[in-house]
Design a protein around this motif. Structure first.
Motif, PDB file in Angstrom:
ATOM      1  N   ARG A  18       0.833  -1.219   0.000  1.00 40.99           N
ATOM      2  CA  ARG A  18       0.000   0.000   0.000  1.00 40.99           C
ATOM      3  C   ARG A  18       0.863   1.264   0.000  1.00 40.99           C
ATOM      4  O   ARG A  18       0.690   2.165   0.826  1.00 40.99           O
ATOM      5  N   LEU A  19       1.799   1.323  -0.928  1.00 45.67           N
ATOM      6  CA  LEU A  19       2.718   2.461  -0.986  1.00 45.67           C
ATOM      7  C   LEU A  19       2.350   3.458  -2.070  1.00 45.67           C
ATOM      8  O   LEU A  19       3.131   4.354  -2.381  1.00 45.67           O
ATOM      9  N   GLY A  20       1.164   3.323  -2.639  1.00 45.53           N
ATOM     10  CA  GLY A  20       0.672   4.331  -3.578  1.00 45.53           C
ATOM     11  C   GLY A  20       1.243   4.185  -4.974  1.00 45.53           C
ATOM     12  O   GLY A  20       1.731   3.140  -5.385  1.00 45.53           O
ATOM     13  N   ARG A  21       1.172   5.285  -5.691  1.00 45.04           N
ATOM     14  CA  ARG A  21       1.580   5.310  -7.093  1.00 45.04           C
ATOM     15  C   ARG A  21       3.070   5.043  -7.242  1.00 45.04           C
ATOM     16  O   ARG A  21       3.891   5.558  -6.479  1.00 45.04           O
ATOM     17  N   VAL A  22       3.429   4.239  -8.239  1.00 47.62           N
ATOM     18  CA  VAL A  22       4.827   3.986  -8.550  1.00 47.62           C
ATOM     19  C   VAL A  22       5.358   5.150  -9.386  1.00 47.62           C
ATOM     20  O   VAL A  22       4.797   5.495 -10.431  1.00 47.62           O
ATOM     21  N   LEU A  23       6.425   5.755  -8.914  1.00 51.58           N
ATOM     22  CA  LEU A  23       7.106   6.804  -9.679  1.00 51.58           C
ATOM     23  C   LEU A  23       7.982   6.119 -10.726  1.00 51.58           C
ATOM     24  O   LEU A  23       8.821   5.281 -10.377  1.00 51.58           O
ATOM     25  N   ARG A  24       7.800   6.466 -11.983  1.00 53.17           N
ATOM     26  CA  ARG A  24       8.523   5.767 -13.049  1.00 53.17           C
ATOM     27  C   ARG A  24       9.441   6.738 -13.781  1.00 53.17           C
ATOM     28  O   ARG A  24       9.024   7.806 -14.206  1.00 53.17           O
ATOM     29  N   TRP A  25      10.698   6.340 -13.906  1.00 51.94           N
ATOM     30  CA  TRP A  25      11.704   7.125 -14.617  1.00 51.94           C
ATOM     31  C   TRP A  25      12.263   6.264 -15.748  1.00 51.94           C
ATOM     32  O   TRP A  25      13.199   5.496 -15.540  1.00 51.94           O
ATOM     33  N   PRO A  26      11.715   6.372 -16.958  1.00 51.60           N
ATOM     34  CA  PRO A  26      12.237   5.581 -18.083  1.00 51.60           C
ATOM     35  C   PRO A  26      13.541   6.183 -18.596  1.00 51.60           C
ATOM     36  O   PRO A  26      13.645   7.397 -18.801  1.00 51.60           O
ATOM     37  N   ILE A  27      14.532   5.349 -18.807  1.00 50.59           N
ATOM     38  CA  ILE A  27      15.865   5.804 -19.186  1.00 50.59           C
ATOM     39  C   ILE A  27      16.082   5.603 -20.682  1.00 50.59           C
ATOM     40  O   ILE A  27      15.764   4.546 -21.238  1.00 50.59           O
TER      41      ILE A  27
ATOM     42  N   LEU B 246      17.999   0.926 -17.074  1.00 53.15           N
ATOM     43  CA  LEU B 246      19.193   1.723 -16.804  1.00 53.15           C
ATOM     44  C   LEU B 246      20.309   1.414 -17.797  1.00 53.15           C
ATOM     45  O   LEU B 246      21.168   2.271 -18.059  1.00 53.15           O
ATOM     46  N   ASP B 247      20.316   0.215 -18.349  1.00 54.99           N
ATOM     47  CA  ASP B 247      21.370  -0.141 -19.305  1.00 54.99           C
ATOM     48  C   ASP B 247      21.259   0.614 -20.615  1.00 54.99           C
ATOM     49  O   ASP B 247      22.162   0.546 -21.448  1.00 54.99           O
ATOM     50  N   LYS B 248      20.158   1.357 -20.817  1.00 54.12           N
ATOM     51  CA  LYS B 248      20.026   2.185 -22.023  1.00 54.12           C
ATOM     52  C   LYS B 248      20.727   3.535 -21.879  1.00 54.12           C
ATOM     53  O   LYS B 248      20.835   4.294 -22.843  1.00 54.12           O
TER      54      LYS B 248
END
Length: 338
Positions: free
Chosen positions: A97-106, A175-177
């Motif tokens: 129950r930690l809410g919305r996932v923050l997403r950082w596409p690399i 991250l490998d991108k």
């Protein structure tokens, strides 16, 4: 109508687009409102939410997640495409129950600055010039210029490091991108759990507290131009194994190699997305076995199987040749040359 095709290539306009069925659950963007923070997790985990807990993660996966939670360390997840690396972050956020996932596409052009915050200096300059021009016009009222906080927006990493009682979940995807510098640039933020916003530090004596926009789209207060977490976020870094990472990053992470899903995990995943009936038919079981019996080292992603299961359901049961052709098209190994 037995023919499942909407587009026939005959060149004659028609209205059969109305016959198009509902999209696959993992491609349905109509559910939920823009403020629904869990809509993205629904698509990844499956709309049959009561079945989410039945994904049957392997002991190594749960051990690695718990180690990262206990030690407040990032979790570096590697594996072939489609093994559920990104989904792991959503599964943890859902269960805890930690809410919305923050997403950082690399991508190859991504910098650390993109993840921390962005300052729109050009936009601020343009607004100041416009306000001066309007103020100088005859009969115009004096305009109040917007504060600097209106031109600063925190990125996913910057938002994850905001003070909070519970950890935020941050997915740093592929991250490998990145270019060669980004993994090293991340080290200080991941180790110290803080960063500075120089544009606000310079004003700290005059404006000690400035409100800026977070990645969630809400206003948050920044004190003294610095952001420091009170609870280290749960960070999942994913990699398809296309490059090696520096030892300095590896020693700061808990590492997990995700294996392709086994039969139990696979059937639970299908049920979560498509329901129990999706894997019950003879044709569907054949697709599942085809996935499980692929050649050693052959890379086929689980979403390829889900796509094939969804689409073959709409082809006529009598069209065996058509169903097999669809399966061949959608389940081509990713590691074979084109």
């Amino acid at each position: 109508m037995n023919d499942w095709r909407i587009y026939r290539g005959a060149g004659l306009p028609h209205d059969e687009i109305q016959r198009l069925p509902a999209p696959p659950p993992w491609r349905d963007f109509s559910t939920g409102s823009p403020d629904d923070t869990l809509a993205g997790s629904d698509r990844r985990l499956g709309v049959k939410r009561r079945l989410v807990q039945n994904h049957h993660p392997r002991p190594a996966e749960t051990d690695a997640v718990n180690a990262a939670l206990y030690l407040r360390r990032p979790l570096l997840v590697t594996g072939n495409p489609g093994t559920g690396k990104s989904t792991l972050a959503h599964a943890v956020a859902h269960e805890l129950r930690l809410g919305r996932v923050l997403r950082w596409p690399i991508v190859s052009r991504t910098t650390l600055q993109d993840g921390l915050y962005r300052y729109d200096a050009i936009g601020r300059l343009q607004d100041v010039q416009l306000e001066r021009a309007q103020t100088g016009a005859p009969g115009s009222a004096a305009a109040t210029p917007a504060g600097i906080g209106s031109y600063i927006r925190l990125g996913p990493l910057g938002t994850a490091l905001l003070p909070s009682e519970q950890p935020r979940v941050l997915l740093i995807d592929e991250l490998d991108k990145s270019d060669l510098d980004l993994p090293n640039d991340l080290l200080n933020a991941l180790e110290e759990g803080e960063f500075a916003i120089p544009e606000l530090e310079r004003l700290a004596d005059r404006e000690p507290v400035v409100e800026v926009l977070s990645d969630d789209g809400r206003k948050v207060a920044v004190l003294g131009g610095r952001i420091r977490c009170t609870t280290f976020p749960f960070i999942v870094l994913t990699s398809n194994g296309e490059r090696d990472f520096p030892a300095a990053l590896l020693r700061r992470c808990i590492r997990l190699e995700l294996e392709p899903p086994g039969e139990e995990q696979l059937r639970a995943m299908i049920e979560a997305h498509l329901g129990t009936e999706a894997a019950a038919g003879d044709g569907e079981q054949g697709l599942v076995q085809r996935f499980l019996n692929r050649e050693p080292g052959e890379v086929i992603a689980t979403d390829q199987l889900l796509n094939a299961l969804y689409l073959t359901q709409h082809a006529s049961r009598a069209e065996r040749v058509t169903r097999e052709r669809i399966a061949d098209m959608l389940m081509q190994p990713l590691d074979q040359p084109r």
